[in-house]
Write an enzyme that holds these catalytic residues in place. Structure first.
Site: not given
Ligand code: NAD
Length: 256
Positions: A138, A151
């Protein structure tokens, strides 16, 4: 480009993970999905791209389940060629108010799970002298924000893990890099928009605008598709010597 390769994407039933899985599938990679919630929808979307798809529901906070998933993937497809460590959760609170159980969960899911999948995937990648490990960190792997201690610690940690993995594999055909998104409008971020709207009595539209305005000069979300294309680049021959980078796609957030 990725025909006959297998990609395992953790947390790929939603958001960024699903976007990356689709981009890799469009290049011909077979996919192992993981994550909670609806599985059949994402599975069907990927199968429609003409690749083989399977699913393992390992909880990324549980090392024994991660081990079972890696064994399942190797048995099903022979080997994991591309490992995308993407599963992640968020919790927002000041350090002194941060629930200990939430701290442990964020570190386990956002950081330690990538250590476990990587340690289990690397032997076969080394044996094949080809592999790609892509860690979804991130912008919070590069800079901090208040009330996101677990985080930010986990994401800085995964950037460090990325560098060490890249160094240890540097003389081989295995590479490891990190992707550092800014705001992406997934369920994880919508929860933060909702919290802001509720706390300040704002409409969804105004809370979204304020969220972007605080951090992201482009005033524009990065999309899962754009992040997927960056993952495809890391898998391409042109990226053979891209090793240990933390590449932000963040609308200028970290440039400030
Ligand atoms: P999201 O909530 O849409 O998806 C998260 C995914 O992880 C889902 O498929 C969920 O089922 C799965 N998950 C959660 N806990 C789990 C567990 N214990 N075991 C297995 N699977 C699990 O979130 P997202 O925004 O797509 O985030 C995905 C990644 O991107 C994360 O690592 C997040 O930190 C990172 N990220 C997101 C953003 C943002 O703005 N959305 C920004 C930077 C980084």
């Amino acid at each position: 480009m990725l025909k006959n390769k297998t990609a395992l994407v953790t947390g790929s039933t939603s958001g960024i993970g699903l976007g990356i899985a689709k981009a890799l599938a469009r290049q011909g990679a077979n996919i192992v999905l993981n994550g909670f919630g609806d599985v059949e929808g994402p599975k069907a979307e990927l199968a429609a791209l003409g690749v083989q798809v399977d699913y393992h529901g390992a909880d990324m906070s549980k090392p024994a389940e991660i081990e079972d998933m890696m064994t399942f993937a190797a048995r099903r497809f022979g080997r994991v060629d591309i490992l995308v460590n993407n599963a992640g959760i968020q919790h927002v609170a000041r350090v002194e108010d941060f629930p200990v159980e939430r701290w442990d969960a964020v570190i386990a899911i956002n950081l330690s799970s990538a250590f476990h999948t990587s340690r289990l995937a690397l032997p076969a990648m080394r044996a094949a002298n080809w592999g790609r490990i892509i860690n979804v960190a991130s912008v919070h792997g590069l800079v901090g924000s208040a009330e996101k201690s677990a985080y930010v610690a986990a994401k800085h940690g995964i950037v460090g893990l990325t560098k060490v993995t890249a160094l240890e594999t540097a003389p081989t055909g295995v590479t490891c890099n990190a992707i550092c998104p800014g705001w992406v409008l997934t369920p994880l971020v919508q929860q933060q928009v909702d919290a802001k709207a509720q706390a300040l009595g704002l409409s969804n539209e105004e809370a979204t605008r304020q969220l972007l305005a605080e951090k992201e000069p482009s005033m524009q979300f990065t999309t899962p598709d754009e992040l997927g294309e960056l993952a495809v680049f890391f898998c391409s021959p042109a990226a053979n010597n891209v090793r240990g980078v933390a590449w932000n796609m963040d609308g200028g957030w970290a440039a400030q």
